[in-house]
Design a protein around this motif. Sequence first.
Motif, PDB file in Angstrom:
ATOM      1  N   VAL A   1       4.101   4.642   1.610  1.00 16.89           N
ATOM      2  CA  VAL A   1       3.495   6.474   1.946  1.00 16.89           C
ATOM      3  C   VAL A   1       2.598   6.193   2.887  1.00 16.89           C
ATOM      4  O   VAL A   1       1.900   5.181   3.045  1.00 16.89           O
ATOM      5  CB  VAL A   1       2.875   6.710   0.433  1.00 16.89           C
ATOM      6  CG1 VAL A   1       2.164   8.032   0.705  1.00 16.89           C
ATOM      7  CG2 VAL A   1       3.834   6.697  -0.527  1.00 16.89           C
ATOM      8  N   ILE A   2       2.790   7.004   3.906  1.00 13.65           N
ATOM      9  CA  ILE A   2       1.708   7.219   5.014  1.00 13.65           C
ATOM     10  C   ILE A   2       0.876   8.463   4.476  1.00 13.65           C
ATOM     11  O   ILE A   2       1.578   9.564   4.275  1.00 13.65           O
ATOM     12  CB  ILE A   2       2.196   7.403   6.325  1.00 13.65           C
ATOM     13  CG1 ILE A   2       3.012   6.120   6.751  1.00 13.65           C
ATOM     14  CG2 ILE A   2       1.314   7.569   7.259  1.00 13.65           C
ATOM     15  CD1 ILE A   2       3.702   5.889   7.817  1.00 13.65           C
ATOM     16  N   LYS A   3      -0.261   8.286   4.305  1.00 20.23           N
ATOM     17  CA  LYS A   3      -1.215   9.396   3.878  1.00 20.23           C
ATOM     18  C   LYS A   3      -2.636   9.135   4.421  1.00 20.23           C
ATOM     19  O   LYS A   3      -3.145   8.010   4.121  1.00 20.23           O
ATOM     20  CB  LYS A   3      -1.248   9.313   2.398  1.00 20.23           C
ATOM     21  CG  LYS A   3      -2.222  10.472   1.719  1.00 20.23           C
ATOM     22  CD  LYS A   3      -2.312  10.705   0.189  1.00 20.23           C
ATOM     23  CE  LYS A   3      -2.694  11.735  -0.157  1.00 20.23           C
ATOM     24  NZ  LYS A   3      -2.971  11.662  -1.638  1.00 20.23           N
TER      25      LYS A   3
ATOM     26  N   LYS B   1      -3.219   6.232   6.659  1.00 20.22           N
ATOM     27  CA  LYS B   1      -3.360   4.874   5.994  1.00 20.22           C
ATOM     28  C   LYS B   1      -1.730   4.527   5.535  1.00 20.22           C
ATOM     29  O   LYS B   1      -0.981   5.417   5.056  1.00 20.22           O
ATOM     30  CB  LYS B   1      -4.116   4.872   4.762  1.00 20.22           C
ATOM     31  CG  LYS B   1      -5.675   5.461   5.015  1.00 20.22           C
ATOM     32  CD  LYS B   1      -6.419   5.135   3.735  1.00 20.22           C
ATOM     33  CE  LYS B   1      -7.665   5.534   4.067  1.00 20.22           C
ATOM     34  NZ  LYS B   1      -8.540   5.771   2.787  1.00 20.22           N
ATOM     35  N   VAL B   2      -1.268   3.531   5.722  1.00 20.56           N
ATOM     36  CA  VAL B   2      -0.127   2.735   5.307  1.00 20.56           C
ATOM     37  C   VAL B   2      -0.275   2.275   3.923  1.00 20.56           C
ATOM     38  O   VAL B   2      -0.931   1.134   3.786  1.00 20.56           O
ATOM     39  CB  VAL B   2       0.591   1.888   6.069  1.00 20.56           C
ATOM     40  CG1 VAL B   2       2.053   1.703   5.612  1.00 20.56           C
ATOM     41  CG2 VAL B   2       1.065   2.878   7.538  1.00 20.56           C
ATOM     42  N   LEU B   3       0.288   2.975   2.992  1.00 21.38           N
ATOM     43  CA  LEU B   3       0.051   2.463   1.490  1.00 21.38           C
ATOM     44  C   LEU B   3       1.366   1.811   0.960  1.00 21.38           C
ATOM     45  O   LEU B   3       2.382   2.462   1.123  1.00 21.38           O
ATOM     46  CB  LEU B   3      -0.449   3.535   0.611  1.00 21.38           C
ATOM     47  CG  LEU B   3      -1.648   4.250   0.950  1.00 21.38           C
ATOM     48  CD1 LEU B   3      -1.946   5.425   0.155  1.00 21.38           C
ATOM     49  CD2 LEU B   3      -2.762   3.558   1.123  1.00 21.38           C
ATOM     50  N   LEU B   4       1.081   0.461   0.447  1.00 21.96           N
ATOM     51  CA  LEU B   4       2.334  -0.171  -0.311  1.00 21.96           C
ATOM     52  C   LEU B   4       2.091  -0.060  -1.759  1.00 21.96           C
ATOM     53  O   LEU B   4       0.688  -0.959  -2.094  1.00 21.96           O
ATOM     54  CB  LEU B   4       2.572  -1.633   0.371  1.00 21.96           C
ATOM     55  CG  LEU B   4       3.447  -2.316  -0.415  1.00 21.96           C
ATOM     56  CD1 LEU B   4       4.990  -1.619  -0.336  1.00 21.96           C
ATOM     57  CD2 LEU B   4       3.461  -3.604   0.055  1.00 21.96           C
TER      58      LEU B   4
ATOM     59  N   GLY C   1       0.429   1.914  -3.526  1.00 25.65           N
ATOM     60  CA  GLY C   1      -0.987   2.517  -3.522  1.00 25.65           C
ATOM     61  C   GLY C   1      -2.163   1.684  -2.846  1.00 25.65           C
ATOM     62  O   GLY C   1      -3.244   1.969  -2.756  1.00 25.65           O
ATOM     63  N   LYS C   2      -1.851   0.294  -2.361  1.00 29.67           N
ATOM     64  CA  LYS C   2      -2.748  -0.660  -1.761  1.00 29.67           C
ATOM     65  C   LYS C   2      -2.765  -0.242  -0.179  1.00 29.67           C
ATOM     66  O   LYS C   2      -1.326  -0.396   0.332  1.00 29.67           O
ATOM     67  CB  LYS C   2      -2.467  -1.842  -2.212  1.00 29.67           C
ATOM     68  CG  LYS C   2      -3.450  -2.810  -1.338  1.00 29.67           C
ATOM     69  CD  LYS C   2      -3.147  -4.350  -1.609  1.00 29.67           C
ATOM     70  CE  LYS C   2      -3.768  -5.530  -0.638  1.00 29.67           C
ATOM     71  NZ  LYS C   2      -3.055  -6.505  -0.610  1.00 29.67           N
ATOM     72  N   GLN C   3      -3.692  -0.070   0.563  1.00 26.88           N
ATOM     73  CA  GLN C   3      -3.511   0.072   1.973  1.00 26.88           C
ATOM     74  C   GLN C   3      -3.243  -1.411   2.667  1.00 26.88           C
ATOM     75  O   GLN C   3      -4.022  -2.241   2.349  1.00 26.88           O
ATOM     76  CB  GLN C   3      -4.756   0.764   2.693  1.00 26.88           C
ATOM     77  CG  GLN C   3      -4.677   0.759   4.182  1.00 26.88           C
ATOM     78  CD  GLN C   3      -5.941   1.573   4.694  1.00 26.88           C
ATOM     79  OE1 GLN C   3      -6.923   1.712   4.130  1.00 26.88           O
ATOM     80  NE2 GLN C   3      -5.923   1.723   5.921  1.00 26.88           N
ATOM     81  N   ILE C   4      -2.229  -1.367   3.608  1.00 22.84           N
ATOM     82  CA  ILE C   4      -1.630  -2.473   4.252  1.00 22.84           C
ATOM     83  C   ILE C   4      -1.872  -2.354   5.714  1.00 22.84           C
ATOM     84  O   ILE C   4      -2.068  -3.418   6.488  1.00 22.84           O
ATOM     85  CB  ILE C   4      -0.363  -3.023   4.003  1.00 22.84           C
ATOM     86  CG1 ILE C   4       0.578  -1.798   4.132  1.00 22.84           C
ATOM     87  CG2 ILE C   4      -0.424  -3.235   2.395  1.00 22.84           C
ATOM     88  CD1 ILE C   4       2.225  -2.579   3.979  1.00 22.84           C
TER      89      ILE C   4
ATOM     90  N   LYS D   1       8.175  10.435   7.443  1.00 25.37           N
ATOM     91  CA  LYS D   1       8.934   9.684   6.648  1.00 25.37           C
ATOM     92  C   LYS D   1       9.708   8.744   7.486  1.00 25.37           C
ATOM     93  O   LYS D   1      10.039   7.713   6.720  1.00 25.37           O
ATOM     94  CB  LYS D   1      10.045  10.829   6.091  1.00 25.37           C
ATOM     95  CG  LYS D   1       9.601  11.721   4.981  1.00 25.37           C
ATOM     96  CD  LYS D   1       8.903  10.928   3.867  1.00 25.37           C
ATOM     97  CE  LYS D   1       8.266  11.733   2.866  1.00 25.37           C
ATOM     98  NZ  LYS D   1       7.592  11.245   1.656  1.00 25.37           N
ATOM     99  N   ALA D   2      10.098   8.987   8.557  1.00 27.76           N
ATOM    100  CA  ALA D   2      10.562   7.968   9.428  1.00 27.76           C
ATOM    101  C   ALA D   2       9.951   6.840   9.777  1.00 27.76           C
ATOM    102  O   ALA D   2      10.452   5.636   9.556  1.00 27.76           O
ATOM    103  CB  ALA D   2      11.152   8.367  10.749  1.00 27.76           C
ATOM    104  N   MET D   3       8.557   6.845   9.659  1.00 27.64           N
ATOM    105  CA  MET D   3       7.575   5.750   9.868  1.00 27.64           C
ATOM    106  C   MET D   3       7.637   4.849   8.593  1.00 27.64           C
ATOM    107  O   MET D   3       7.716   3.587   8.569  1.00 27.64           O
ATOM    108  CB  MET D   3       6.387   6.181  10.134  1.00 27.64           C
ATOM    109  CG  MET D   3       6.300   6.779  11.750  1.00 27.64           C
ATOM    110  SD  MET D   3       6.748   5.551  13.045  1.00 27.64           S
ATOM    111  CE  MET D   3       8.264   6.489  13.165  1.00 27.64           C
ATOM    112  N   GLU D   4       7.586   5.793   7.237  1.00 25.64           N
ATOM    113  CA  GLU D   4       7.651   4.792   6.282  1.00 25.64           C
ATOM    114  C   GLU D   4       8.772   4.229   5.832  1.00 25.64           C
ATOM    115  O   GLU D   4       8.858   3.091   5.305  1.00 25.64           O
ATOM    116  CB  GLU D   4       7.463   5.979   5.043  1.00 25.64           C
ATOM    117  CG  GLU D   4       6.307   6.669   4.790  1.00 25.64           C
ATOM    118  CD  GLU D   4       6.306   8.030   3.898  1.00 25.64           C
ATOM    119  OE1 GLU D   4       7.355   8.402   3.218  1.00 25.64           O
ATOM    120  OE2 GLU D   4       4.840   8.424   3.926  1.00 25.64           O
TER     121      GLU D   4
END
Length: 149
Positions: free
Chosen positions: A25-27, A30-33, A35-38, A106-109
């Motif tokens: 998720v990008i929120k 932040k890119v979260l995998l 729930g953890k930011q990567i 969504k495309a970036m996710e």
Amino acid sequence: MAINRLLVLFLLIINCNLYFSQEVVIKDDKVLLDGKQILKAEKISLAQYSFFSVKDDEEVLLYKYMDNETPSYVNDDFFILNFLTEKIKVESTDLGKVSNFMNSKKAMEKIIKWLLKERVINRNGELNPDRIVIFKEKYDENITARTLR
């Protein structure tokens, strides 16, 4: 009887697929995998995104969508994934890998999931140089070099 077995097998396959899927998720940039930011993300425009390392805030990946200066003709469109720290660029016309009905987030996710699946990015958001080379061999179409301008 056979239908019941097929149904059970189908449900098991779906269940395993959901179990092993990773949530990206990008929120709030932040890119979260799971729930953890990567990574950190920055939307530059509808056609361009940058991704930064969480550790040292260095830009590691740049995504660009190129319409080949023909906005109304989509058959020559392509995207570029530029792995900046490794100085490797991948150009591809396989827009199915990244497109998501003009929803750029969504495309970036979808791209991050693809890079995770190909092990180009690990679960900590770090690039794997060896896997980037393999990724380039698999998907790069070298479009710019063979396009007359």
